[in-house]
Scaffold this active site. Structure first.
Site, PDB file in Angstrom:
ATOM      1  N   THR A  42       0.181  -9.225  -2.726  1.00  0.00           N
ATOM      2  CA  THR A  42      -1.131  -8.563  -2.769  1.00  0.00           C
ATOM      3  C   THR A  42      -2.022  -9.065  -1.647  1.00  0.00           C
ATOM      4  OG1 THR A  42      -0.982  -8.343  -5.157  1.00  0.00           O
ATOM      5  CG2 THR A  42      -3.201  -8.229  -4.206  1.00  0.00           C
ATOM      6  N   ALA A  45      -1.447  -7.425   1.652  1.00  0.00           N
ATOM      7  CA  ALA A  45      -1.420  -5.958   1.745  1.00  0.00           C
ATOM      8  C   ALA A  45      -2.525  -5.482   2.689  1.00  0.00           C
ATOM      9  CB  ALA A  45      -1.626  -5.348   0.364  1.00  0.00           C
ATOM     10  N   GLN A  46      -2.165  -4.594   3.595  1.00  0.00           N
ATOM     11  CA  GLN A  46      -3.142  -4.149   4.598  1.00  0.00           C
ATOM     12  C   GLN A  46      -3.705  -2.769   4.277  1.00  0.00           C
ATOM     13  OE1 GLN A  46      -1.157  -4.348   8.400  1.00  0.00           O
ATOM     14  NE2 GLN A  46      -1.079  -6.567   8.375  1.00  0.00           N
ATOM     15  N   GLY A  48      -3.940  -0.255   1.912  1.00  0.00           N
ATOM     16  CA  GLY A  48      -4.962   0.037   0.932  1.00  0.00           C
ATOM     17  C   GLY A  48      -4.419   0.482  -0.405  1.00  0.00           C
ATOM     18  N   GLU A 112      -1.916   7.767   5.347  1.00  0.00           N
ATOM     19  CA  GLU A 112      -0.660   7.090   5.681  1.00  0.00           C
ATOM     20  C   GLU A 112       0.454   8.115   5.545  1.00  0.00           C
ATOM     21  OE1 GLU A 112      -1.602   2.461   4.748  1.00  0.00           O
ATOM     22  OE2 GLU A 112      -0.725   3.565   3.100  1.00  0.00           O
ATOM     23  N   HIS A 223       9.790  -1.405   5.936  1.00  0.00           N
ATOM     24  CA  HIS A 223       8.602  -0.895   6.623  1.00  0.00           C
ATOM     25  C   HIS A 223       8.973  -0.700   8.092  1.00  0.00           C
ATOM     26  CE1 HIS A 223       4.532  -0.462   8.080  1.00  0.00           C
ATOM     27  NE2 HIS A 223       4.078  -0.480   6.841  1.00  0.00           N
ATOM     28  N   ARG A 270       8.327   6.832   5.151  1.00  0.00           N
ATOM     29  CA  ARG A 270       8.675   5.504   5.643  1.00  0.00           C
ATOM     30  C   ARG A 270      10.178   5.296   5.851  1.00  0.00           C
ATOM     31  NH1 ARG A 270       5.469   0.912   2.491  1.00  0.00           N
ATOM     32  NH2 ARG A 270       3.741   1.816   3.635  1.00  0.00           N
ATOM     33  N   HIS A 330      10.285  -4.648   3.058  1.00  0.00           N
ATOM     34  CA  HIS A 330       8.866  -4.643   2.673  1.00  0.00           C
ATOM     35  C   HIS A 330       8.646  -4.614   1.161  1.00  0.00           C
ATOM     36  CE1 HIS A 330       4.618  -4.029   3.282  1.00  0.00           C
ATOM     37  NE2 HIS A 330       4.617  -2.824   2.761  1.00  0.00           N
ATOM     38  N   ARG A 366       8.979   4.448  -2.213  1.00  0.00           N
ATOM     39  CA  ARG A 366       7.578   4.393  -2.618  1.00  0.00           C
ATOM     40  C   ARG A 366       6.671   5.057  -1.580  1.00  0.00           C
ATOM     41  NH1 ARG A 366       3.529   0.712  -1.341  1.00  0.00           N
ATOM     42  NH2 ARG A 366       5.085  -0.387  -0.095  1.00  0.00           N
TER      43      ARG A 366
HETATM   44  C1  SIN Z   1       0.832  -0.702   5.174  1.00  0.00           C
HETATM   45  O1  SIN Z   1      -0.322  -1.039   5.359  1.00  0.00           O
HETATM   46  O2  SIN Z   1       1.507  -0.089   5.999  1.00  0.00           O
HETATM   47  C2  SIN Z   1       1.475  -1.048   3.888  1.00  0.00           C
HETATM   48  C3  SIN Z   1       1.086  -0.120   2.845  1.00  0.00           C
HETATM   49  C4  SIN Z   1       2.109  -0.148   1.756  1.00  0.00           C
HETATM   50  O3  SIN Z   1       3.124  -0.808   1.856  1.00  0.00           O
HETATM   51  O4  SIN Z   1       1.917   0.561   0.784  1.00  0.00           O
END
Ligand code: SIN
Length: 487
Positions: A42, A45-46, A48, A112, A223, A270, A330, A366
Site C-alpha cells: 500500500t 502504491a502510486q 491511485g 490508466e 507491470h 497491462r 507487480h 487486475r
Molecule cells: C500504477 O501506478 O501504475 C500502479 C497502479 C496499480 O497497480 O493498480
C-alpha cells in the site's frame, strides 16, 4: 499482551488497517506487522484508487473490470467492488482524507490503461499509497506489534485459534477469536518486482501446509513500466498514470512499437503491454524506454513528485531523459480462496482480505488501481462478518510453541536461485518445458535441509508453477507461448 484477543490482523497495509478501522471501538484487536508498518505494498502504491465517478459510471467500471479480467472474474465480486466502492470512498473522504483536487475544489481523476474514462483518484500526486497508509495509521485505534513474523496458523479440527510468531528472538503463540490474513501477495519470489520487501508469500505457504485452497495462482500480474536497474530489491515503479496522461513507450530508435501488438498502444491492458515489451526486447535485442517529454517540467514535478525525486536521485533529469524500462512482477491475482466476506473456505474464524485473497474480483488480470479499492471494500465486509459472529462461543485450546528452524545456512543462495528461476521460467512468457524445468528444481529444493521460511516460499512457488502448467491456454496475465504467436 492479552491471553486472547477478539481479532488478530496479520498485515498493516490497506486491507489490514481498514479492517481495523471498520471494527467496533470496543473490540480487542491486535495488528501484526512483519517489519515497520510502512513496509507494505500500500505504502508504495502510486497510481491511485479506481472508483466510479458517479452512479452512471458504475456499469462502465464493472464492464472495464470484467473485460480486463478476461472472463475469469466472479461477477458478484465485481458488482460489490464497483457498487460499494463509491460509498466506502465517500466515507473515507468524510473521515478527513484528502484526495487531490483542482483549484475549484473538484476531485481530480486520472486515467490508466484499460479504463474507458478518467476514474482514478490520487493523493500527493503519485504518492497515493503513502498518504492513505499514513492516514490509516493515524486512525488506528488498536495496538500494533512490529517486527513480527507469523510462522504458523493454529488450526485444529477446521477452526483457527490464532498464530505462532517469531518476535524479539522468541517463538510464541497469540490467540484470537477471529484471525484476518491481510499480508499481501508474493513479490519476493520473483527476481524483478515492485513490492515491499516484506511481501514474500509466507501466509500463502502456511495455508498450503494446512491444506487450505489457493486459487488462480498462475495469474501473476507484471507491470509494464518499471526501472529495474540497480541493486534495490524493490524496483522503481513508473506509474501507469504516466501513460494515462500521455507518456510513450519507445524503442531505442524512438519507434512506438506497441501499436504492432494492439491498436490501443500504450493504453492497452497491462498484460498486453508487458508481454509486448518483454517479447519485443527478446526478439530485437533493442532497449525500451518511457518517453515523458509530453510533460511540462513544472507540472511533472507537482503531479509525479515521488517518481521525479527518486529518479533524480539516480541521475535522471525528468521529464527530459528517456527512462529505460522493463516489465516486473507487480501483483498477484491468485491467492487464498475466500468468499465475498473474506471467509476462508474450510476453516472457521479465519479470514483473508486484500492481495492475499482470491475472491476472483480481478479475474485473470487486475484492472489498474482496482486493488486499493478492493482493500477498502472487502475489509469492510470482513469487519461486518466479524461483528455479526464475534459473540459466538468458541472453545479455548492451547497449542505447543515449537517451531523448526526458520532459516538455515544456505537458504539465501537458494532464495536467489528461486527468484531467478521464477522470473525466467514462470514469468511473463511461459511454456510447458520451462515450467516443468522450474517445477523439478523447486521440488528438488524442497528436499534439501532448508529453513521453514524458504520452505513456505518454495511451496507458494510450486503452486504458481503447477497452476501455470495446468492452464494450457493463455488467459489474461497467464501467457503460454505457442508457435506462430504475434507476441
Ligand atoms: C500504477 O501506478 O501504475 C500502479 C497502479 C496499480 O497497480 O493498480
Amino acid at each position: 499482551m492479552k491471553s486472547i484477543y477478539d481479532v488478530l490482523i496479520i498485515g498493516a497495509g490497506i486491507a489490514g488497517l481498514h479492517t481495523a478501522l471498520s471494527l467496533d471501538d470496543d473490540v480487542e484487536a491486535l495488528v501484526l506487522a512483519k517489519d515497520y508498518a510502512w513496509e507494505c505494498n500500500t505504502f508504495y502504491a502510486q497510481g491511485g484508487v479506481a472508483v466510479a465517478v458517479d452512479d452512471e459510471d458504475i456499469p462502465s467500471h464493472i464492464k472495464d473490470t470484467l473485460s480486463a479480467g478476461a472472463g475469469l472474474c466472479d461477477e458478484g465480486a465485481v458488482d460489490i467492488l464497483c457498487h460499494e466502492g463509491p460509498t466506502v470512498i465517500k466515507e473515507f473522504i468524510e473521515q478527513g482524507f484528502g484526495f487531490d483536487k483542482d483549484r475549484a475544489g473538484n476531485l481530480l481523476y486520472t486515467k490508466e490503461a484499460a479504463h474507458s474514462r478518467n476514474r482514478i483518484l490520487h493523493a500527493g500526486g503519485d504518492a497515493t499509497g503513502r498518504h492513505i497508509h499514513r492516514f490509516l495509521m493515524d486512525l488506528l485505534k488498536f495496538p500494533i506489534l512490529y517486527n513480527t513474523q507469523v510462522t504458523d496458523l493454529l488450526i485444529e479440527d477446521g477452526e483457527c485459534y490464532g498464530v505462532r510468531v517469531f518476535h524479539n528472538s522468541k517463538i510464541f503463540n497469540i490467540y484470537a477469536k477471529k484471525i484476518v490474513i491481510a499480508s499481501g501477495g508474493v513479490g519476493s519470489v520473483y527476481e524483478y518486482h515492485t513490492n515491499a520487501r516484506t511481501i514474500s508469500s509466507d501466509m500463502q505457504g502456511i495455508c498450503l501446509t494446512h491444506g487450505i485452497a489457493l486459487r488462480d495462482m498462475e495469474m501473476m500480474q507484471f507491470h509494464p513500466t518499471v526501472f529495474v536497474q540497480g541493486d534495490a530489491v524493490r524496483k522503481q515503479l513508473l506509474s501507469e498514470s504516466l501513460r494515462g496522461e500521455g507518456a510513450k513507450v519507445v524503442d531505442e530508435d524512438g519507434r512506438r512499437f506497441l501499436f504492432d501488438y494492439d491498436k490501443r498502444g500504450e493504453l492497452s491492458p497491462r498484460n498486453i503491454v508487458s508481454q509486448a515489451i518483454f517479447s519485443y526486447q527478446a526478439k530485437t535485442g533493442k532497449k525500451v524506454f518511457l518517453d515523458l517529454t509530453n510533460f511540462e517540467e513544472g507540472f511533472f514535478m507537482k503531479r509525479f513528485p515521488s517518481i521525479y525525486f527518486n529518479m533524480s536521485d539516480i541521475g535522471y533529469d525528468l521529464p527530459i531523459d528517456l527512462v529505460p524500462i522493463s516489465p516486473a512482477f507487480h501483483y498477484a491475482m491468485g491467492g487464498i480462496k475466500s468468499d465475498l466476506f473474506g471467509r476462508v473456505e474450510g476453516v472457521g474464524s479465519l479470514y483473508v482480505v486484500g492481495e492475499a485473497a482470491n475472491t476472483r474480483v480481478h479475474g485473470a488480470n487486475r484492472l489498474a488501481s482496482n486493488s486499493l479499492l478492493e482493500g477498502f471494500v472487502f475489509s469492510k465486509r470482513v469487519a461486518l462478518d466479524i461483528k455479526l459472529t464475534l459473540k459466538e462461543g468458541k472453545k479455548e485450546i492451547k497449542f505447543d510453541e515449537n517451531e523448526p528452524s526458520l532459516i538455515k545456512r544456505g537458504d539465501k543462495s537458494l532464495k536467489n536461485e528461486l527468484r531467478s528461476l521464477m522470473w525466467n521460467y514462470a514469468g511473463i512468457i511461459r511454456n510447458e518445458k520451462k515450467l516443468k524445468k522450474a517445477l523439478n528444481r523447486v521440488e528438488d529444493m524442497l528436499k534439501l535441509p532448508i529453513g521453514k521460511l524458504l520452505r513456505l516460499r518454495l511451496l507458494s512457488s510450486q503452486e504458481i508453477i503447477k497452476s501455470a502448467i495446468d492452464r494450457k491456454e493463455s488467459l489474461g496475465a497467464h501467457y503460454i507461448e505457442k508457435k506462430g504467436d504475434k507476441i
